[in-house]
Write a protein that holds these residues in place. Sequence first.
Motif, PDB file in Angstrom:
ATOM      1  N   ILE A  40       0.825  -1.212   0.000  1.00 13.07           N
ATOM      2  CA  ILE A  40       0.000   0.000   0.000  1.00 13.07           C
ATOM      3  C   ILE A  40       0.861   1.264   0.000  1.00 13.07           C
ATOM      4  O   ILE A  40       0.394   2.336   0.346  1.00 13.07           O
ATOM      5  CB  ILE A  40      -0.986   0.009   1.198  1.00 13.07           C
ATOM      6  N   ASP A 140      -0.324   9.753   6.358  1.00 12.48           N
ATOM      7  CA  ASP A 140      -0.614   8.522   5.607  1.00 12.48           C
ATOM      8  C   ASP A 140      -0.599   7.302   6.529  1.00 12.48           C
ATOM      9  O   ASP A 140       0.019   6.284   6.222  1.00 12.48           O
ATOM     10  CB  ASP A 140       0.418   8.359   4.471  1.00 12.48           C
ATOM     11  N   LYS A 143      -6.525   5.796   8.871  1.00  8.64           N
ATOM     12  CA  LYS A 143      -7.422   6.907   8.500  1.00  8.64           C
ATOM     13  C   LYS A 143      -8.415   7.320   9.603  1.00  8.64           C
ATOM     14  O   LYS A 143      -8.765   8.504   9.668  1.00  8.64           O
ATOM     15  CB  LYS A 143      -8.181   6.578   7.203  1.00  8.64           C
ATOM     16  N   ASP A 166      -2.915  11.467   2.274  1.00  6.70           N
ATOM     17  CA  ASP A 166      -3.134  10.422   1.259  1.00  6.70           C
ATOM     18  C   ASP A 166      -4.500   9.769   1.468  1.00  6.70           C
ATOM     19  O   ASP A 166      -5.084   9.843   2.554  1.00  6.70           O
ATOM     20  CB  ASP A 166      -2.025   9.366   1.374  1.00  6.70           C
ATOM     21  N   ASN A 167      -4.993   9.149   0.437  1.00  4.14           N
ATOM     22  CA  ASN A 167      -6.172   8.261   0.504  1.00  4.14           C
ATOM     23  C   ASN A 167      -7.438   8.980   0.945  1.00  4.14           C
ATOM     24  O   ASN A 167      -8.197   8.466   1.781  1.00  4.14           O
ATOM     25  CB  ASN A 167      -5.892   7.066   1.435  1.00  4.14           C
ATOM     26  N   LYS A 211      -2.800   2.145  -8.225  1.00  5.27           N
ATOM     27  CA  LYS A 211      -3.423   1.879  -6.932  1.00  5.27           C
ATOM     28  C   LYS A 211      -4.921   2.162  -6.962  1.00  5.27           C
ATOM     29  O   LYS A 211      -5.539   2.329  -5.909  1.00  5.27           O
ATOM     30  CB  LYS A 211      -2.764   2.728  -5.838  1.00  5.27           C
TER      31      LYS A 211
HETATM   32 MG    MG Z   1      -1.572   5.867   1.714  1.00  2.00          MG
END
Ligand code: MG
Length: 223
Positions: A40, A140, A143, A166-167, A211
């Motif tokens: 990841i 990152d 979450k 991120d994400n 990704k």
């Molecule tokens: Mg990430």
Amino acid sequence: MNQTHLWNEVDRYMADRLIPRDDVLESVLEANRSAGLPPIDVTPAQGKLLHILARMQGAKRMLEIGTLGGYSTIWLARALPADGRLVTLESNPLHVRVAQANLANAGLDGIVTVRAGDALEQLARMDEERTEPFDFIFIDADKPNNPGYLQWALRFARPGTVIVGDNVVRDGNVIREDSDDPRVQGVRTFFDMLADNPAVTATAIQTVGSKGYDGFMIGIVSG
Ligand code: MG
Ligand code: SAH
Ligand code: DHB
């Protein structure tokens, strides 16, 4: 050709042209795989984006929350001047060990400090240690804790600090307000905090690639 496959091929096309083969970065991914770390890490194109953003800003002190095997760490640390420093936070002891070996292999062990332990605890300890502000902060890790990480990022920021998360899209799940996924709610609260904070000028960019469908938040702290 399905869409995911196409995104993959386009990522590969661009990387073939813009991102030279790099034995160190490839050995990081290989070491991560051998040790059973989840794949990841940011993609090569995303890693290079982080590197370019950090260089554009002239960052000398960087903070990363969520190290994994140090792949994004290396992209970021390579943007530092000779006297620059990066602190990266990681709670999984195996990830810490693999990252430390990868960073040593990259010749960055004198520049990067991996702080082992829960990131919120480490951030509180860094505060007690009167840690200097950071120029660039990459969030990152887990979450659900994004709201806490943003609070700490602001605490360790100065005017001009860049914060990247991120994400923040996750296949579009971010818009599911009734989601019972704590990761989705963590990212939603993160966006609400940014919406309510006039001290951060922020945007978010959706991304596709090897990704899948996701995105970055990019913000800059004002005076
Ligand atoms: Mg990430
Ligand atoms: N930035 C990395 C990917 C990080 S993956 C890269 O792109 O290469 C997220 C990492 O956060 C994982 O290694 C996970 O172990 C770590 N993590 C999860 N919860 C954490 C916590 N509470 N404190 C510190 N690290 C945490
Ligand atoms: C996950 C975490 C990440 O930081 C990422 O970039 C992709 C996936 C995850 O926990 O599944």
